[in-house]
Design a protein around this motif. Structure first.
Motif, PDB file in Angstrom:
ATOM      1  N   GLN A 290      -2.766  -1.041   7.087  1.00  0.00           N
ATOM      2  CA  GLN A 290      -2.200  -2.129   8.583  1.00  0.00           C
ATOM      3  C   GLN A 290      -1.669  -0.193   9.114  1.00  0.00           C
ATOM      4  OE1 GLN A 290      -2.986  -5.192   8.562  1.00  0.00           O
ATOM      5  NE2 GLN A 290      -4.046  -4.229   7.555  1.00  0.00           N
ATOM      6  N   HIS A 291      -1.393  -0.696  10.331  1.00  0.00           N
ATOM      7  CA  HIS A 291      -0.987   0.515  11.350  1.00  0.00           C
ATOM      8  C   HIS A 291      -0.546  -0.275  12.740  1.00  0.00           C
ATOM      9  CE1 HIS A 291      -2.516   3.966   9.807  1.00  0.00           C
ATOM     10  NE2 HIS A 291      -3.788   3.639  10.096  1.00  0.00           N
ATOM     11  N   ILE A 292       0.868  -0.762  12.759  1.00  0.00           N
ATOM     12  CA  ILE A 292       1.542  -0.966  13.400  1.00  0.00           C
ATOM     13  C   ILE A 292       2.240  -0.259  15.063  1.00  0.00           C
ATOM     14  CG2 ILE A 292       3.507  -2.718  13.835  1.00  0.00           C
ATOM     15  CD1 ILE A 292       1.879  -3.937  12.031  1.00  0.00           C
ATOM     16  N   LEU A 293       1.447  -0.161  15.772  1.00  0.00           N
ATOM     17  CA  LEU A 293       2.242   0.654  16.961  1.00  0.00           C
ATOM     18  C   LEU A 293       3.585  -0.022  17.395  1.00  0.00           C
ATOM     19  CD1 LEU A 293      -0.293   0.837  17.070  1.00  0.00           C
ATOM     20  CD2 LEU A 293      -1.256   1.570  18.543  1.00  0.00           C
ATOM     21  N   LEU A 294       3.775   1.175  18.172  1.00  0.00           N
ATOM     22  CA  LEU A 294       4.967   0.724  19.123  1.00  0.00           C
ATOM     23  C   LEU A 294       4.879   1.138  20.970  1.00  0.00           C
ATOM     24  CD1 LEU A 294       8.083   3.009  16.886  1.00  0.00           C
ATOM     25  CD2 LEU A 294       7.082   0.082  16.796  1.00  0.00           C
TER      26      LEU A 294
ATOM     27  N   ARG B 171      -8.084  -8.821  -1.676  1.00  0.00           N
ATOM     28  CA  ARG B 171      -9.037  -7.998  -1.818  1.00  0.00           C
ATOM     29  C   ARG B 171      -7.567  -6.874  -1.769  1.00  0.00           C
ATOM     30  NH1 ARG B 171     -13.168  -4.847  -3.409  1.00  0.00           N
ATOM     31  NH2 ARG B 171     -14.364  -7.293  -2.817  1.00  0.00           N
ATOM     32  N   VAL B 172      -7.847  -5.596  -2.523  1.00  0.00           N
ATOM     33  CA  VAL B 172      -6.805  -4.405  -2.498  1.00  0.00           C
ATOM     34  C   VAL B 172      -7.746  -3.292  -2.475  1.00  0.00           C
ATOM     35  CG1 VAL B 172      -5.087  -2.679  -4.122  1.00  0.00           C
ATOM     36  CG2 VAL B 172      -5.195  -5.803  -4.295  1.00  0.00           C
ATOM     37  N   ILE B 173      -7.282  -2.524  -1.408  1.00  0.00           N
ATOM     38  CA  ILE B 173      -7.470  -1.084  -0.428  1.00  0.00           C
ATOM     39  C   ILE B 173      -6.385  -0.578  -0.413  1.00  0.00           C
ATOM     40  CG2 ILE B 173      -8.121  -0.143   2.101  1.00  0.00           C
ATOM     41  CD1 ILE B 173      -9.354  -2.372   2.536  1.00  0.00           C
ATOM     42  N   CYS B 174      -6.775   0.149  -0.830  1.00  0.00           N
ATOM     43  CA  CYS B 174      -5.676   1.447  -1.944  1.00  0.00           C
ATOM     44  C   CYS B 174      -5.771   3.063  -1.082  1.00  0.00           C
ATOM     45  CB  CYS B 174      -5.577   2.228  -3.657  1.00  0.00           C
ATOM     46  SG  CYS B 174      -4.298   3.233  -3.822  1.00  0.00           S
ATOM     47  N   GLU B 175      -4.930   3.959  -0.094  1.00  0.00           N
ATOM     48  CA  GLU B 175      -5.362   4.865   0.209  1.00  0.00           C
ATOM     49  C   GLU B 175      -4.637   5.496  -0.394  1.00  0.00           C
ATOM     50  OE1 GLU B 175      -7.760   6.529   2.163  1.00  0.00           O
ATOM     51  OE2 GLU B 175      -8.545   5.228   2.999  1.00  0.00           O
ATOM     52  N   ARG B 176      -4.762   6.344  -1.597  1.00  0.00           N
ATOM     53  CA  ARG B 176      -4.101   7.468  -2.555  1.00  0.00           C
ATOM     54  C   ARG B 176      -3.312   8.510  -1.875  1.00  0.00           C
ATOM     55  NH1 ARG B 176      -2.599   4.616  -6.475  1.00  0.00           N
ATOM     56  NH2 ARG B 176      -3.916   3.463  -7.875  1.00  0.00           N
ATOM     57  N   ARG B 177      -3.964   9.049  -0.884  1.00  0.00           N
ATOM     58  CA  ARG B 177      -3.768  10.319   0.044  1.00  0.00           C
ATOM     59  C   ARG B 177      -3.806  10.094   1.816  1.00  0.00           C
ATOM     60  NH1 ARG B 177      -3.745  15.388  -3.011  1.00  0.00           N
ATOM     61  NH2 ARG B 177      -3.452  16.451  -1.315  1.00  0.00           N
ATOM     62  N   ALA B 178      -2.243   8.840   1.614  1.00  0.00           N
ATOM     63  CA  ALA B 178      -2.478   8.041   2.686  1.00  0.00           C
ATOM     64  C   ALA B 178      -1.745   8.725   3.897  1.00  0.00           C
ATOM     65  CB  ALA B 178      -2.414   7.095   2.450  1.00  0.00           C
ATOM     66  N   THR B 179      -0.616  10.118   3.588  1.00  0.00           N
ATOM     67  CA  THR B 179      -0.180  10.002   4.283  1.00  0.00           C
ATOM     68  C   THR B 179       0.886  12.092   3.501  1.00  0.00           C
ATOM     69  OG1 THR B 179       2.430   9.416   3.662  1.00  0.00           O
ATOM     70  CG2 THR B 179       0.472   8.284   5.348  1.00  0.00           C
ATOM     71  N   PHE B 180       0.973  12.605   4.196  1.00  0.00           N
ATOM     72  CA  PHE B 180       2.246  13.958   3.507  1.00  0.00           C
ATOM     73  C   PHE B 180       3.577  12.926   3.341  1.00  0.00           C
ATOM     74  CE2 PHE B 180       3.248  14.014   7.881  1.00  0.00           C
ATOM     75  CZ  PHE B 180       3.820  14.330   7.871  1.00  0.00           C
ATOM     76  N   ALA B 181       4.279  13.721   2.083  1.00  0.00           N
ATOM     77  CA  ALA B 181       4.551  12.959   1.849  1.00  0.00           C
ATOM     78  C   ALA B 181       6.339  13.865   2.320  1.00  0.00           C
ATOM     79  CB  ALA B 181       5.972  13.571   0.310  1.00  0.00           C
TER      80      ALA B 181
ATOM     81  N   CYS C  10       1.557  14.637  -1.743  1.00  0.00           N
ATOM     82  CA  CYS C  10       0.518  12.708  -0.590  1.00  0.00           C
ATOM     83  C   CYS C  10       1.537  11.687  -1.407  1.00  0.00           C
ATOM     84  CB  CYS C  10      -0.849  13.309  -0.870  1.00  0.00           C
ATOM     85  SG  CYS C  10      -1.580  14.048   0.383  1.00  0.00           S
ATOM     86  N   GLU C  11       1.313  11.149  -0.221  1.00  0.00           N
ATOM     87  CA  GLU C  11       2.413   9.721  -1.059  1.00  0.00           C
ATOM     88  C   GLU C  11       1.581   8.426  -0.270  1.00  0.00           C
ATOM     89  OE1 GLU C  11       5.193   8.608  -1.797  1.00  0.00           O
ATOM     90  OE2 GLU C  11       6.123  10.327  -1.855  1.00  0.00           O
ATOM     91  N   PRO C  12       0.712   7.376  -1.188  1.00  0.00           N
ATOM     92  CA  PRO C  12      -0.411   6.295  -1.315  1.00  0.00           C
ATOM     93  C   PRO C  12      -0.071   5.419  -0.226  1.00  0.00           C
ATOM     94  CG  PRO C  12       1.018   5.118  -3.386  1.00  0.00           C
ATOM     95  CD  PRO C  12       1.562   7.792  -2.152  1.00  0.00           C
ATOM     96  N   ILE C  13      -0.591   4.827   0.276  1.00  0.00           N
ATOM     97  CA  ILE C  13       0.043   2.897   0.858  1.00  0.00           C
ATOM     98  C   ILE C  13      -1.389   2.433   0.355  1.00  0.00           C
ATOM     99  CG2 ILE C  13      -0.350   1.541   3.191  1.00  0.00           C
ATOM    100  CD1 ILE C  13       0.581   3.968   4.538  1.00  0.00           C
ATOM    101  N   VAL C  14      -1.104   1.123  -0.090  1.00  0.00           N
ATOM    102  CA  VAL C  14      -2.107   0.167  -0.187  1.00  0.00           C
ATOM    103  C   VAL C  14      -1.197  -0.899   0.376  1.00  0.00           C
ATOM    104  CG1 VAL C  14      -2.147  -1.767  -2.026  1.00  0.00           C
ATOM    105  CG2 VAL C  14      -1.722   0.926  -2.749  1.00  0.00           C
ATOM    106  N   THR C  15      -2.994  -1.526   0.486  1.00  0.00           N
ATOM    107  CA  THR C  15      -2.464  -2.710   1.420  1.00  0.00           C
ATOM    108  C   THR C  15      -3.180  -3.977   0.272  1.00  0.00           C
ATOM    109  OG1 THR C  15      -3.328  -1.842   3.725  1.00  0.00           O
ATOM    110  CG2 THR C  15      -3.672  -4.213   3.415  1.00  0.00           C
TER     111      THR C  15
ATOM    112  N   LEU D 141     -15.879   7.441  12.365  1.00  0.00           N
ATOM    113  CA  LEU D 141     -14.867   7.556  13.405  1.00  0.00           C
ATOM    114  C   LEU D 141     -13.620   7.439  13.443  1.00  0.00           C
ATOM    115  CD1 LEU D 141     -15.302   8.973  16.855  1.00  0.00           C
ATOM    116  CD2 LEU D 141     -16.038  10.220  14.480  1.00  0.00           C
ATOM    117  N   GLY D 142     -12.330   7.577  12.952  1.00  0.00           N
ATOM    118  CA  GLY D 142     -11.184   7.216  12.401  1.00  0.00           C
ATOM    119  C   GLY D 142     -10.581   7.388  11.272  1.00  0.00           C
ATOM    120  N   GLY D 143     -11.358   8.430  10.522  1.00  0.00           N
ATOM    121  CA  GLY D 143     -10.481   8.993   9.421  1.00  0.00           C
ATOM    122  C   GLY D 143      -9.534   7.624   8.468  1.00  0.00           C
ATOM    123  N   ARG D 144      -7.887   8.489   8.927  1.00  0.00           N
ATOM    124  CA  ARG D 144      -7.165   7.207   7.299  1.00  0.00           C
ATOM    125  C   ARG D 144      -6.830   5.518   8.454  1.00  0.00           C
ATOM    126  NH1 ARG D 144      -2.747  11.105   6.743  1.00  0.00           N
ATOM    127  NH2 ARG D 144      -4.102  12.128   8.359  1.00  0.00           N
TER     128      ARG D 144
END
Length: 428
Positions: A69-73, A363-373, A288-293, A51-54
Motif C-alpha cells: 500500500q502506497h499512500i501519496l501526499l 491474502r498475505v503479501i510480504c515484501e521482506r526487503r521493502a525499504t532500507f532501515a 532492510c525493513e519488511p512491509i506486509v499487506t 515496470l514498477g519495482g516495489r
C-alpha cells in the motif's frame, strides 16, 4: 565516442546520447522518461515482466492487487508531475482528502480545507482524546521546529526527540509514532528524527495547504504510473527490455558496456543490494525493513468511515479501504507480528477490526526487503559515482526522505538531469 568528461560533446555535435537505465522501478521510470523527453536514446532494462519495482500491481486468484500500500501526499509534486507527463491524470486516478488520523480508541485529528498553517492549527486544537495542556505544548513545540527550519542540532531516534520535547502523551501514541511508522517504515525507537522532521517540514509544516492532503489511489498501482509510463516510453522511442537481468556493467574509454552492449552512459536504478553486483563502486550496504499487506475481503457493503484508519491493537498499524469490502491491513518494519504464522496473523487482524462478519477471502503479501532501515545518522550515497558517466538513482539516494515514491522519482529525474547537463530542482 564519449569520454568520461565530455558527454555534452555529443549534443554539441547534434548526436543523441545513448543511455542505459537499469531497473524499472519508479526511480528508473522517472529517469527514462526524463532522458527520452530530452532526446536521449534510452534503453530501460527491467528484470521483471512489468515496470514498477516495489510499487507495482500483481494478479492473484484473478484479482489485481498491489504488492504493497502506497499512500501519496499532496507534497509529492514530482510524482504528480511525472504522472501528468506520461498521461496518467492524478485528478481522475487519485482521491484527494484532507488529512485525518482516526482510530477506535477515541482519537481523531482532522484538518479542514483552510489555508496553511491554520488548517494544522485547527486540526490540532480540535483533536479529540487529547487534553488542552498537551495541545498547547505541542503547538508551541511545532512552532519552535518551524523557527529552526526543521533542522535538528544532531540526529537521534524519533523516540529520543519526542522524549526531549516532552511529547509523551496521547499525541505521541496516536499521531507522531504512527506517522513515523507509516512514513519511515520503522518504529520511532529506531527511526531517524531528522528524516522524520524533513517529512513534517514538507507536509504538516508546508506553506501550501494542498501538501497535507492524502492522495488515495482509486485504481491499482500499475495504472498510476508503471503502465502509462510503459506506453509513453514505447510511443516516444525508448527501448524496453523486460525479463533482462543485467549481469554487470563496465566503464570503458569509449563508453559503458552493459552486458556487452555499449552505451554513452548508464543510470543504475536498482535496489542498493543489487547495484554493487553490477559494478563494485556502486556497493551500498543497508539493513532492510519488511512491509506486509494483509488483504481481507468482506461483504461488498463493508467499509470504513474514512478510507485510511489507524489500528489500535497489538499487531495492526493502518488499514486502507480499497472499496467494495476489500480492506488492506499494513504492517511496516520488524515487530511482534513476525512471530505469527500467516493464518495466525490474519486471525489476529480480523479480531482487531471487530467487524460483524468474517472475511470471505484473504491474502498475505510480504515484501521482506521493502525499504532500507532509516536509522539516525545513516550515511546514504547520492547520484554521483567515481565515473561521471555512471549515476545512481533510487529512494535510498534521496537523503532528505525515507523510502518513498517521491524520493524515488526525484532521484531518477536528478540523475537524468545530471547526465543531460541540466539543473534539477524539485517541482514547485
Amino acid at each position: 565516442d564519449a569520454g568520461p568528461q565530455d558527454l555534452d560533446r555529443l549534443e554539441n555535435l547534434g548526436l543523441r546520447v545513448k543511455v542505459a537505465v537499469i531497473g524499472g522501478g519508479w526511480a528508473g521510470i522517472a529517469a527514462a522518461v526524463e532522458l527520452t523527453a530530452s532526446g536521449a536514446t534510452t534503453t530501460l532494462y527491467e528484470a521483471g515482466r512489468v515496470l514498477g519495482g516495489r510499487a507495482r500491481s500483481v494478479v492473484i486468484d484473478g484479482r489485481t492487487l498491489d504488492n504493497g500500500q502506497h499512500i501519496l501526499l499532496g507534497a509529492y509534486r514530482d510524482t504528480l508531475a511525472l504522472m501528468l507527463q506520461v498521461g496518467a491524470d492524478p485528478e481522475r486516478l487519485l482521491e484527494r482528502r484532507p488529512l485525518q488520523v482516526v482510530d477506535h480508541a477515541g482519537f481523531r485529528l482532522a484538518l479542514p480545507q483552510w489555508p496553511a498553517p491554520l488548517n494544522v492549527a485547527w486540526g490540532l486544537l480540535t483533536a479529540t482524546g487529547v487534553g488542552w495542556r498537551e495541545k498547547l505544548a505541542t503547538a508551541w513545540w511545532m512552532q519552535g521546529i518551524k523557527a529552526r527550519h526543521f533542522r535538528l542540532d544532531g540526529d537521534c531516534t524519533v523516540a529520543e526527540w519526542l522524549d526531549a520535547a516532552g511529547q509523551t502523551g496521547a499525541l505521541r501514541r496516536h499521531l507522531w509514532e504512527p506517522l513515523c511508522l507509516a512514513a519511515l517504515n520503522i518504529p520511532a525507537g529506531r527511526a531517524s528524527a531528522q528524516v522524520f522532521a524533513n517529512v513534517l517540514r514538507d507536509s504538516l509544516g508546508s506553506a501550501r495547504r494542498e501538501d497535507t492532503d492524502l492522495l488515495l489511489p482509486r485504481v491499482a498501482l500499475g495504472q498510476l504510473m508503471p503502465e502509462p509510463a510503459t506506453r509513453w516510453l514505447a510511443a516516444n522511442g525508448a527501448t524496453l527490455r523486460f525479463g533482462h537481468r543485467i549481469a554487470g556493467l563496465a566503464p570503458l574509454p569509449y563508453g559503458i558496456a552493459v552486458d556487452g552492449e555499449i552505451h554513452d552512459a548508464a543510470i543504475v536504478a536498482t535496489a542498493p543490494q543489487h547495484a554493487g553486483k553490477l559494478w563494485p563502486a556502486l556497493a551500498a550496504d543497508f539493513d532492510c525493513e519488511p512491509i506486509v499487506t494483509v488483504y481481507l475481503q468482506f461483504a461488498a457493503k463493508t467499509g470504513l468511515a474514512f478510507p485510511l484508519q489507524k489500528q489500535s491493537g497489538k499487531y495492526g498499524q493502518w488499514v486502507v479501504d480499497r472499496d467494495r469490502g476489500l480492506l488492506a491491513c499494513v504492517l511496516s518494519g520488524h515487530g511482534d507480528w513476525e512471530t505469527l504464522a500467516e493464518a495466525e496473523l490474519v486471525a489476529a487482524l480480523v479480531a482487531e477490526l471487530a467487524l460483524p462478519a468474517p472475511p470471505t477471502w484473504t491474502r498475505v503479501i510480504c515484501e521482506r526487503r521493502a525499504t532500507f532501515a532509516c536509522r539516525p545518522n545513516l550515511v546514504r550515497p547520492d547520484h554521483r559515482t567515481p565515473d561521471p558517466r555512471i549515476l545512481r538513482a533510487g529512494d535510498y539516494t534521496w537523503a532528505d526522505y525515507p523510502a518513498t515514491l517521491e524520493g524515488a522519482v526525484r532521484s531518477g529525474r536528478r540523475a537524468a538531469h545530471a547526465l543531460l547537463i541540466k539543473d534539477y530542482n524539485p517541482a514547485s
